[in-house]
Design an enzyme around this catalytic site. Structure first.
Site, PDB file in Angstrom:
ATOM      1  N   LYS A  93       0.852  -1.182   0.000  1.00  0.00           N
ATOM      2  CA  LYS A  93       0.000   0.000   0.000  1.00  0.00           C
ATOM      3  C   LYS A  93       0.879   1.219   0.000  1.00  0.00           C
ATOM      4  CE  LYS A  93      -3.889   2.167   0.229  1.00  0.00           C
ATOM      5  NZ  LYS A  93      -3.426   2.887  -0.999  1.00  0.00           N
ATOM      6  N   GLN A 114       7.148   3.890   3.892  1.00  0.00           N
ATOM      7  CA  GLN A 114       5.740   3.479   3.907  1.00  0.00           C
ATOM      8  C   GLN A 114       5.527   2.210   4.731  1.00  0.00           C
ATOM      9  OE1 GLN A 114       3.835   5.585   1.435  1.00  0.00           O
ATOM     10  NE2 GLN A 114       2.167   5.103   2.830  1.00  0.00           N
ATOM     11  N   LYS A 129       5.408   1.742  -3.043  1.00  0.00           N
ATOM     12  CA  LYS A 129       5.301   3.100  -3.604  1.00  0.00           C
ATOM     13  C   LYS A 129       5.585   3.013  -5.092  1.00  0.00           C
ATOM     14  CE  LYS A 129       4.696   7.336  -2.019  1.00  0.00           C
ATOM     15  NZ  LYS A 129       4.045   7.765  -0.763  1.00  0.00           N
ATOM     16  N   ASP A 169      -0.074  10.710  -4.491  1.00  0.00           N
ATOM     17  CA  ASP A 169       1.039  11.350  -3.782  1.00  0.00           C
ATOM     18  C   ASP A 169       1.252  12.654  -4.562  1.00  0.00           C
ATOM     19  OD1 ASP A 169       3.200  10.573  -1.575  1.00  0.00           O
ATOM     20  OD2 ASP A 169       4.327  11.535  -3.166  1.00  0.00           O
ATOM     21  N   THR A 213      -4.426  13.609   5.164  1.00  0.00           N
ATOM     22  CA  THR A 213      -2.992  13.716   5.478  1.00  0.00           C
ATOM     23  C   THR A 213      -2.720  15.020   6.228  1.00  0.00           C
ATOM     24  OG1 THR A 213      -2.594  12.552   3.402  1.00  0.00           O
ATOM     25  CG2 THR A 213      -0.673  13.430   4.536  1.00  0.00           C
ATOM     26  N   SER A 380      -6.893   5.820   3.717  1.00  0.00           N
ATOM     27  CA  SER A 380      -6.957   4.901   2.576  1.00  0.00           C
ATOM     28  C   SER A 380      -7.375   3.511   3.041  1.00  0.00           C
ATOM     29  CB  SER A 380      -5.595   4.795   1.881  1.00  0.00           C
ATOM     30  OG  SER A 380      -5.392   5.870   0.997  1.00  0.00           O
TER      31      SER A 380
HETATM   32  N1  GLU Z   1       1.086   9.002  -0.575  1.00  0.00           N
HETATM   33  C1  GLU Z   1       0.541   8.977   0.754  1.00  0.00           C
HETATM   34  C2  GLU Z   1       1.636   8.675   1.750  1.00  0.00           C
HETATM   35  O1  GLU Z   1       2.740   9.117   1.573  1.00  0.00           O
HETATM   36  C3  GLU Z   1      -0.688   8.087   0.878  1.00  0.00           C
HETATM   37  C4  GLU Z   1      -0.539   6.690   0.399  1.00  0.00           C
HETATM   38  C5  GLU Z   1      -1.841   5.905   0.365  1.00  0.00           C
HETATM   39  O2  GLU Z   1      -2.886   6.425   0.703  1.00  0.00           O
HETATM   40  O3  GLU Z   1      -1.761   4.749  -0.001  1.00  0.00           O
HETATM   41  O4  GLU Z   1       1.447   8.045   2.758  1.00  0.00           O
END
Ligand code: GLU
Length: 448
Positions: A93, A114, A129, A169, A213, A380
């Site tokens: 994820k 992540q 990612k 992102d 976020t 998410s």
């Molecule tokens: N890009 C966001 C992060 O850096 C969210 C990633 C997501 O929702 O999967 O955590």
């Protein structure tokens, strides 16, 4: 630079050797390894260095060509990436980033972060990612659509609701997720809502995902303030960036009684002592997709500074919410001189190691992104829950869940820091707590 534990130093050296020319990945890995010394040393601990070594190698890395045709009929070629880093806790994820700076090292650093961020949420999601060096800036909707369709034409075979679940992102928002989901649906002939998050509300998205976020980074900072009986009320706040994270961080700061006096984009920053007018900021950045100087042009009393450092603006609380390594040692020193008390990272790894050291030595409370910005990916995971049960929750309920998750991440970081003898160290607390959850699952699975 702090010394690495003798069992972890060879792992770091191996990372540098095998991932040459990827300084952001080295930086992210080193920061985690620096925190893990006490874990390796724990008497009777089950975690050995080999498990950590295994964790530092992505499970799978996909790099692919993304050809598309621009409005002038010319063929363009970009590079697409998906790094599937760790699936011990759930499907990979993590977001997709479309920005000219994207390369395999950037994607690897983000994927690595992540893993621990997602573990900290307590929800069943692994870490990954992806993205591309495609630059959405200045592109027409048609060009963005054709790019997204081409990108998904390769990516679709690697993802799925139980396999890998991308989201947005930098450079990937609702518009891009729409094009990506549409193409996935068309190729697979499946309405598989749980394959992407950040979807539109009318087609499987979750309320609060857009805000999550930014809101989360402010909730986290609020918890940090609460440890000393303080709050956002009456505080001066500086938020770097003016994208999705910054925008909704500002909204939440204002709801909690603070005033955001400066925001930025890659061209410069604006100072607005009356407090940033969010409607105007959204109009300039989201609707017009224009430069931040237009905000200052239209807002009486606001000043635009071309280039320069937003950290020169005096603030009680700073929320770096733009991009990696945007807050360097000079910036940290300027913030300290201005009396900053709390720094909560809205972006991924926006503060350099030297800047973190300066802030810590000055007694500033510092929250790393993998804890403070986990609200996005946590929401998410809530979107995935709603998709799995074919349900949709109210804004209030979803926001309550988000706030609860941020509070529990905060508390877990502090408790873990205490337990490992580094009280108040949110960096070590986040790294160790996130790591332990992943390590427990990896140990259970054996060597795979
Ligand atoms: N890009 C966001 C992060 O850096 C969210 C990633 C997501 O929702 O999967 O955590």
């Amino acid at each position: 630079m702090p010394q690495l534990h003798e069992h972890l130093m060879p792992i770091f050296e191996e990372i540098v050797r095998r991932n040459a020319g990827e300084p952001e990945f080295h930086q992210a890995a080193r920061e985690v390894l620096e925190s893990l010394g006490p874990v390796v040393d724990r008497p009777g601990g089950l975690v050995d260095a080999d498990l950590i070594r295994r964790l530092c190698e992505p499970e799978r890395q996909i790099i692919f060509r993304v050809p598309w045709v621009d409005d002038a009929g010319r063929v363009q070629v970009n590079r697409g990436f998906r790094v599937e880093f760790n699936s011990a806790l759930g499907p990979y994820k993590g977001g997709l980033r479309f920005h000219p700076s994207v390369n395999v090292g950037i994607v690897k650093f983000l994927g690595f972060e992540q893993i621990f961020k997602n573990a900290l949420t307590g929800l069943p999601i692994g870490g990954g990612k992806g993205g591309s060096d495609f630059d959405p800036k200045g592109k027409s909707d048609g060009e963005v659509m054709r790019f997204c369709q081409s990108f998904m034409t390769e990516l679709y075979r690697h993802i799925g609701e139980y396999t890998d679940v991308p989201a947005g992102d930098i450079g990937v928002g609702g518009r891009e997720i729409g094009y990506l989901f549409g193409q996935y649906k068309r190729i697979t002939n499946r309405y598989e809502s749980g394959v992407l998050t950040g979807k539109g509300i009318g087609w499987g998205g979750s309320l609060v995902r857009t805000e999550s976020t930014g809101y989360g980074a402010v909730f986290f900072a609020n918890e940090m303030l609460r440890t000393t009986g303080d709050s956002f009320d009456g505080k001066r706040v500086v938020v770097s960036g003016s994208g999705n994270v910054a925008t909704y961080a500002i909204e939440k700061v204002h709801q909690l009684g603070g005033t955001v006096v400066a925001v930025s984009d890659s061209s410069g920053y604006v100072v607005d002592e009356k407090g940033i007018d969010l409607e105007l900021l959204k109009e300039v950045k989201q609707v017009r997709r224009a430069r931040i100087n237009e905000y200052a042009d239209e807002r009486g009393g606001a000043a635009y500074v071309a280039g320069g450092s937003i950290w020169d603006v005096q603030a009680d609380i700073a929320l770096p919410a733009a991009t990696q390594n945007e807050l360097d040692e000079d910036g940290a020193i300027a913030l300290i001189r201005g009396g900053v008390r709390v720094v909560s990272e809205g972006a991924n790894m926006p503060t350099t190691p030297a800047a973190i050291r300066s802030l810590r030595e000055a007694g500033v409370k510092f929250a790393p992104g993998k804890a403070a910005n986990a609200g996005g990916v946590a929401t998410s995971a809530l979107e995935m829950q709603q998709n799995a049960s074919r349900d949709s929750w109210s804004f209030e309920y979803t926001e309550e869940r988000l706030e609860g998750i941020m509070r529990s991440i905060h508390d877990r970081c502090l408790e873990t820091a205490d337990e490992y003898g580094v009280p108040g160290d949110y960096v070590a607390g986040a790294n160790i707590a996130g790591f332990m959850r992943v390590a427990d699952a990896m140990l259970a699975f054996g060597v795979i």
